[in-house]
Design an enzyme around this catalytic site. Structure first.
Site, PDB file in Angstrom:
ATOM      1  N   TYR A 248      -6.978  58.068 -54.186  1.00 10.77           N
ATOM      2  CA  TYR A 248      -7.879  59.119 -54.638  1.00 10.77           C
ATOM      3  C   TYR A 248      -7.859  60.311 -53.694  1.00 10.77           C
ATOM      4  O   TYR A 248      -8.055  60.181 -52.485  1.00 10.77           O
ATOM      5  CB  TYR A 248      -9.294  58.556 -54.736  1.00 10.77           C
TER       6      TYR A 248
ATOM      7  N   HIS B 125     -11.618  48.491 -47.389  1.00  7.84           N
ATOM      8  CA  HIS B 125     -10.745  49.120 -48.375  1.00  7.84           C
ATOM      9  C   HIS B 125      -9.337  49.359 -47.838  1.00  7.84           C
ATOM     10  O   HIS B 125      -8.434  49.668 -48.613  1.00  7.84           O
ATOM     11  CB  HIS B 125     -11.368  50.434 -48.846  1.00  7.84           C
TER      12      HIS B 125
ATOM     13  N   ASP C 100     -14.792  45.078 -48.756  1.00  9.61           N
ATOM     14  CA  ASP C 100     -14.530  46.398 -49.330  1.00  9.61           C
ATOM     15  C   ASP C 100     -15.758  46.910 -50.073  1.00  9.61           C
ATOM     16  O   ASP C 100     -16.121  46.386 -51.130  1.00  9.61           O
ATOM     17  CB  ASP C 100     -13.336  46.302 -50.278  1.00  9.61           C
TER      18      ASP C 100
ATOM     19  N   SER D 218      -5.604  51.521 -54.159  1.00 10.96           N
ATOM     20  CA  SER D 218      -6.889  52.098 -54.547  1.00 10.96           C
ATOM     21  C   SER D 218      -6.773  52.756 -55.923  1.00 10.96           C
ATOM     22  O   SER D 218      -6.490  52.068 -56.902  1.00 10.96           O
ATOM     23  CB  SER D 218      -7.377  53.068 -53.476  1.00 10.96           C
ATOM     24  N   GLN D 219      -6.967  54.076 -56.023  1.00 11.17           N
ATOM     25  CA  GLN D 219      -6.751  54.738 -57.304  1.00 11.17           C
ATOM     26  C   GLN D 219      -5.349  54.437 -57.825  1.00 11.17           C
ATOM     27  O   GLN D 219      -5.148  54.176 -59.018  1.00 11.17           O
ATOM     28  CB  GLN D 219      -6.920  56.251 -57.162  1.00 11.17           C
TER      29      GLN D 219
END
Length: 322
Positions: A92, A302, A273, A187-188
């Protein structure tokens, strides 16, 4: 950060009902058909990076609505193909950065396409080069609430379409074996990889690393951390829009794409996370249609397993591709 989510034995069996619209498949089928009809062949320009073992190409391909999307294509120098390929999506806010920052997969003998994420690329040092020419109604700063009242206008409709057409683009290259393509991202990027895995039927595998964009209703209510908190902040101001917002998000919840995947997946999760709570990751993994392995990092957030996890990914993928 201490463990805050469900106990591990419950996470491993956590398979919640996640809202899925009745026209989910029609929505995505129509979206991809329209953008594919507007696509043109990818354009590659060799970049002089001074690298000796990796060839770098500045690639532009047609994404959502035929709009140009940038990517780096990295190839092991001196090869003629056809090579197995990895399409990677970004976290992100990040952009594609510079070619020399992405050498590991090409160094292992893969064709590696790293896709720029439209409208992002100004967070951290990894700059982006792809605009998102679409406006939206009122939104919270960030990308999560752009166009969030209508799935046709929502930001991730464009991003997920870009992701699929990136796969189309790399399959069209002479030096790539179209039967040996894998998707990955963190992640994203992990969430985008899962969306692509649910929309492209003939991938070798998917490697979502601490994936975002899963089980929205739980995530938005559970964490105060961004990016999920962008949605909560939006709803704190736009009171009464809850039904419309979560209806839109149901078209983009990667749990629903996992249900449709035809390739096996290697997930990672950080059990501390707070950005992508572990239960949301397990929700996607436990719904994955053809089996998923989850690598758990008990004392990580994360960041997940970072370089240690890359070793797991490379071994897992080598077993499947050879």
């Amino acid at each position: 950060m201490a463990h805050f989510d469900l106990p591990l034995d419950q996470l491993r069996s956590y398979r919640p009902d996640v809202a899925e619209p009745d026209d989910f498949d029609d929505f995505w089928g129509g979206t991809l058909e329209e953008s594919r009809s507007l696509a043109s062949p990818p354009v590659l320009a060799r970049v002089d990076t001074k690298l000796r073992t990796v060839e770098a190409y500045d690639m532009t391909f047609s994404g959502f609505g035929g709009e140009p999307v940038k990517a780096w294509l990295l190839l092991p120098a001196g090869t003629s193909g056809p090579l197995p390929a990895i399409v990677e999506y970004n976290g992100y806010g990040g952009g594609r950065g510079l070619p020399h920052e992405r050498l590991t997969w090409a160094s292992c003998g893969y064709a590696h396409l790293f896709m720029d994420t439209r409208g992002q690329g100004s967070a951290g040092s990894a700059g982006g080069a792809t605009a998102d020419p679409h406006g939206s109604g009122p939104s919270v700063p960030g990308s999560m609430t752009k166009g969030i009242l209508d799935p046709h206008d929502y930001y991730y409709r464009r991003v997920f379409t870009d992701a699929v057409l990136a796969i189309d683009a790399i399959k069209a290259l002479d030096r790539v074996d179209p039967a040996r393509v894998t998707v990955t991202g963190g992640s994203q990027g992990g969430g985008i990889a899962l969306a692509a895995a649910g929309l492209v039927p003939d991938l070798v595998g998917a490697m979502p690393d601490v994936p975002f964009l899963a089980h929205f209703q739980r995530a938005v209510a559970m964490t105060d951390a961004d990016p999920y908190n962008e949605v909560a902040r939006y709803l704190a101001v736009h009171r009464g829009d809850d039904a419309a917002v979560f209806t839109t998000l149901s078209y983009f919840d990667v749990v629903n794409f996992s249900k449709r995947a035809t390739a096996p997946a290697l997930f990672s999760v950080g059990l501390m996370d707070i950005i992508c709570p572990p239960s949301t990751v397990f929700a996607a993994a436990n719904h994955h249609a053809v089996g998923a392995e989850v690598v758990e990092y008990a004392f990580n957030g994360h960041e997940g397993g970072q370089g240690v996890h890359w070793l797991r990914q490379s071994a897992w993928l080598a077993d499947r591709i050879g």
